[in-house]
Write an enzyme that holds these catalytic residues in place. Structure first.
Site, PDB file in Angstrom:
ATOM      1  N   LYS A 107      16.935 -21.842  26.726  1.00  0.00           N
ATOM      2  CA  LYS A 107      18.266 -21.932  27.325  1.00  0.00           C
ATOM      3  C   LYS A 107      18.273 -21.121  28.600  1.00  0.00           C
ATOM      4  CE  LYS A 107      22.138 -23.937  25.977  1.00  0.00           C
ATOM      5  NZ  LYS A 107      22.178 -25.022  24.997  1.00  0.00           N
TER       6      LYS A 107
HETATM    7  N1  GLU Z   1      22.908 -28.213  26.254  1.00  0.00           N
HETATM    8  C1  GLU Z   1      22.735 -29.209  25.254  1.00  0.00           C
HETATM    9  C2  GLU Z   1      22.564 -28.561  23.891  1.00  0.00           C
HETATM   10  O1  GLU Z   1      23.017 -27.465  23.673  1.00  0.00           O
HETATM   11  C3  GLU Z   1      21.638 -30.210  25.598  1.00  0.00           C
HETATM   12  C4  GLU Z   1      20.256 -29.628  25.727  1.00  0.00           C
HETATM   13  C5  GLU Z   1      19.237 -30.631  26.250  1.00  0.00           C
HETATM   14  O2  GLU Z   1      19.553 -31.787  26.382  1.00  0.00           O
HETATM   15  O3  GLU Z   1      18.122 -30.181  26.519  1.00  0.00           O
HETATM   16  O4  GLU Z   1      22.056 -29.149  22.973  1.00  0.00           O
END
Ligand code: GLU
Length: 419
Positions: A107
């Site tokens: 993240k």
């Molecule tokens: N931000 C989204 C999540 O928390 C998508 C992450 C992604 O597609 O890599 O799952």
């Protein structure tokens, strides 16, 4: 409302510890998996429109890459901090493992209110942050995506920046891009679509008829608005939704298509009016009596403080980490069926995976193909978690963690500890 004193990373570690105990993981494996593998902190300057230079802080955290390259979104929000990003990265590891796509978890985040920036300022911030974390990202090693406060345009700037550095276009370096530059059909709706699919499956399991069900959705961004729209289409009566401007409640049901169109035009629901509409606070909204409650905003919304007053039958976590571990215990006691975040909102990263695969092979699928593949993965994942939960007589969260953590532990075990 969110309790700022709750630490999302401590919550994530507590959830992991409970699952590790249940799975009887070795103490060495627990030590490996309860901390992120790699953390990058950056402070970087951005020239503002008035000539001023501001310095912003951001992070990219990779929790685990045993099952494949690191995957996870980038958040632009004033409340971002390192522990929040660590928690979100760890949740991505479990989420990708749970739906069995070949990724680890990561993240990123920048401490900023994107709405306070002009579009050129947002572009310069994005491009400089992309450059700062470019030492970690790459189609084969770490693939970002949208999260709270970022969107397709931000992804396009990010992809362009990395491509400029490389000297050629690298579509697979990031997902959630606009379709015009290698994005996937169905990606924008994917998270909300996944939430609505598991809500439907859970309702069927509980014997709740969708055409008689009432729904409350917290958050009306990309996840909440699509969740509300699709549940509305499935015949549910959506009685309340909220965003930063507050909650909107009508026990007779809201006109969700009209509200979505309004929110798209005005970037929020602020100022929306309709007959029979009552204003409620975000806190009151969570406590409304309903069949299905879908928190689709931020973490730490359902805590020890309000869990006892939650009155839904089914709670579907569109957001990451909306329920704290102590609230979880209270909800379980009350018999509320919780579809955990790592399952409920996994539709987004699942279609991100499809986008990445399409980008790598430069061959694109139709929206129908995407939605069918997503449907299959969500239904199958729901069934495996339910099966685990019933077999071990545990909550759906524990069931999901047991499936996911076991997969990551196995991969780590098989690969071995280097050197
Ligand atoms: N931000 C989204 C999540 O928390 C998508 C992450 C992604 O597609 O890599 O799952």
């Amino acid at each position: 409302m969110a309790d700022v004193h709750l630490n999302a990373f401590q919550n994530a570690q507590q959830q992991f510890d409970l699952a590790a105990e249940k799975l009887d993981l070795s103490s060495g494996m627990r030590r490996v998996l309860r901390v992120p593998q790699r953390e990058l902190s950056v402070n970087f300057p951005v020239k503002m429109d008035n000539g001023d230079i501001q310095v912003f802080s951001g992070y990219r955290v990779q929790h685990n890459v045993s099952r494949g390259p690191a995957k996870g979104g980038i958040r632009f929000h004033p409340a971002v901090d390192l522990d929040e990003v660590r928690a979100l990265a760890m949740w991505m590891t479990w989420k990708c493992a749970l739906v069995n796509i070949p990724y680890g978890g990561a993240k990123g985040g920048v401490i900023v209110d994107p709405n306070s920036l002009s579009s050129p300022e947002l572009e310069r911030l994005t491009r400089r942050f992309a450059t700062e974390i470019s030492i970690l990202v790459g189609a084969e090693k770490d693939i970002p995506a949208p999260d709270v406060g970022t969107n397709g345009q931000v992804m396009a700037w990010f992809m362009d920046t990395i491509s400029m550095h490389r000297g050629y276009t690298v579509p697979a370096v990031i997902t959630g891009k606009p379709v015009e530059v290698g994005g996937s059909l169905g990606r924008v709706e994917a998270t909300g679509r996944g939430v609505s699919i598991v809500a439907r499956e859970a309702a069927r399991h509980l014997g709740i008829r969708l055409d008689q069900a009432t729904v409350v959705v917290q958050g009306f961004g990309n996840v909440g608005s699509v969740t509300a729209e699709l549940l509305h289409k499935m015949g549910c009566r959506v009685i309340a939704v909220s965003d930063v401007s507050g909650g909107y409640y009508n026990p007779k049901g809201l006109d969700i298509p009209a509200m979505s169109a309004y929110a798209k035009r005005n970037r929020s629901l602020a100022g929306y009016t309709a007959e029979g509409l009552e204003q409620v606070s975000n806190a009151e909204l969570l406590e409304l009596k309903c069949d299905i409650l879908a928190p689709c905003a931020l973490e730490n919304q359902i805590t020890e403080q309000n869990a006892d007053r939650i009155r839904c039958k089914l709670l579907v976590e569109g957001a990451n980490g909306p329920t704290t571990p102590s609230a979880d215990d209270i909800l379980y006691e009350k018999g509320i069926f919780v579809v955990p975040d790592i399952l409920a909102n996994a539709g987004g990263v699942t279609v991100s995976y499809f986008e990445w695969v399409q980008g790598l092979q430069e061959f694109f699928w139709t929206e129908e193909e995407i939605n069918n593949k997503l449907e299959r993965i969500m239904v199958h994942s729901f069934e495996s978690v339910l099966d685990q939960a019933l077999r071990h007589k545990v909550s759906m969260r524990m069931g999901g963690y047991m499936v996911a953590v076991a997969r990551v532990a196995e991969a780590t075990e098989i690969r071995g500890i280097y050197p």
